[in-house]
Write a protein that holds these residues in place. Structure first.
Motif, short mmCIF file in Angstrom:
data_model
loop_
_atom_site.label_atom_id
_atom_site.label_comp_id
_atom_site.label_asym_id
_atom_site.label_seq_id
_atom_site.Cartn_x
_atom_site.Cartn_y
_atom_site.Cartn_z
N GLU A 163 -55.94 -47.42 -106.47
CA GLU A 163 -54.76 -47.70 -105.65
C GLU A 163 -54.90 -47.00 -104.30
O GLU A 163 -55.57 -45.97 -104.18
CB GLU A 163 -53.49 -47.22 -106.36
N SER A 164 -54.23 -47.56 -103.31
CA SER A 164 -54.21 -47.02 -101.94
C SER A 164 -55.58 -47.09 -101.28
O SER A 164 -55.94 -46.21 -100.49
CB SER A 164 -53.66 -45.58 -101.91
N THR A 165 -56.36 -48.11 -101.57
CA THR A 165 -57.70 -48.24 -100.98
C THR A 165 -57.63 -48.61 -99.50
O THR A 165 -58.63 -48.48 -98.80
CB THR A 165 -58.54 -49.29 -101.73
N GLN A 166 -56.47 -49.03 -99.02
CA GLN A 166 -56.34 -49.35 -97.59
C GLN A 166 -56.60 -48.12 -96.72
O GLN A 166 -57.04 -48.26 -95.58
CB GLN A 166 -54.97 -49.98 -97.28
N ILE A 167 -56.39 -46.95 -97.25
CA ILE A 167 -56.70 -45.71 -96.52
C ILE A 167 -58.19 -45.67 -96.19
O ILE A 167 -58.58 -45.32 -95.08
CB ILE A 167 -56.28 -44.47 -97.35
N LEU A 168 -59.00 -46.03 -97.16
CA LEU A 168 -60.46 -46.03 -96.95
C LEU A 168 -60.85 -47.10 -95.93
O LEU A 168 -61.68 -46.86 -95.06
CB LEU A 168 -61.19 -46.27 -98.27
N THR A 169 -60.25 -48.27 -96.05
CA THR A 169 -60.57 -49.37 -95.14
C THR A 169 -60.26 -48.99 -93.70
O THR A 169 -61.03 -49.27 -92.79
CB THR A 169 -59.77 -50.63 -95.54
N GLU A 170 -59.12 -48.32 -93.50
CA GLU A 170 -58.73 -47.90 -92.14
C GLU A 170 -59.72 -46.91 -91.56
O GLU A 170 -59.90 -46.84 -90.34
CB GLU A 170 -57.33 -47.29 -92.18
N LEU A 171 -60.38 -46.11 -92.41
CA LEU A 171 -61.36 -45.13 -91.95
C LEU A 171 -62.78 -45.70 -91.90
O LEU A 171 -63.72 -44.99 -91.55
CB LEU A 171 -61.34 -43.90 -92.87
N GLY A 172 -62.92 -46.97 -92.26
CA GLY A 172 -64.26 -47.58 -92.28
C GLY A 172 -65.07 -47.10 -93.47
O GLY A 172 -66.30 -47.08 -93.41
#
Length: 160
Positions: free
Chosen positions: A59-68
């Protein structure tokens, strides 16, 4: 002349003993009635355990996506959980009813590296169960940079 008859001591004692005996008999009957009702009205509830093999979700993988960044590797993909509860409830539980997950937002991730995450469970609307065993308390995730590369494709070597 005294026409008022005074009770003698022996009749007074007899009435007191009769009252006490009646109170004692009423209490004994009430107790026996309570005992009978409570023993016959109690359901025999059976409790059981059940093992579930659950796939760990992120969950909350969008944090990783935002950081590349992205999850490169996990040391485990599955967790075994044992639930305990009333037989009628536990028998109906399926693997899809309980979610095993790690919340990426639990760690302050700023760069690639190895991170440890606690495995959590969400039982949804299922009430009256408890977890008696879980095979993993936490897992390690390797977080790495997402890379992409453009590769030109030539159509000259295609034969039919």
């Amino acid at each position: 002349m005294n026409f008022v008859k005074t009770p003698d001591k022996s009749s007074y004692q007899r009435r007191t003993i009769k009252k006490a005996a009646l109170w004692l008999a009423a209490f004994a009957v009430a107790f026996l009635l309570w005992f009978y009702v409570s023993s016959t009205m109690t359901e025999n509830v059976e409790y059981i355990e059940k093992n579930l093999d659950l796939e760990i979700q992120y969950e909350s993988t969008q944090i990783l996506t935002e950081l590349g960044l992205g999850i490169e590797q996990s040391d485990f993909d599955m967790v075994t959980m044992t639930v305990y509860g009333e037989k009628t409830v536990v028998e109906k539980i399926k693997n899809k009813d309980i979610k095993a997950y790690v919340d990426i937002s639990d760690e302050n991730i700023t760069e690639a590296g190895l991170y440890k995450f606690n495995v959590k469970f969400d039982t949804g609307k299922i009430k009256g169960i408890s977890c008696t065993y879980q095979s993993l308390e936490s897992i390690n995730l390797t977080i790495d940079k997402n890379t992409s590369q453009e590769v030109p494709i030539s159509s000259t070597n295609i034969s039919l």
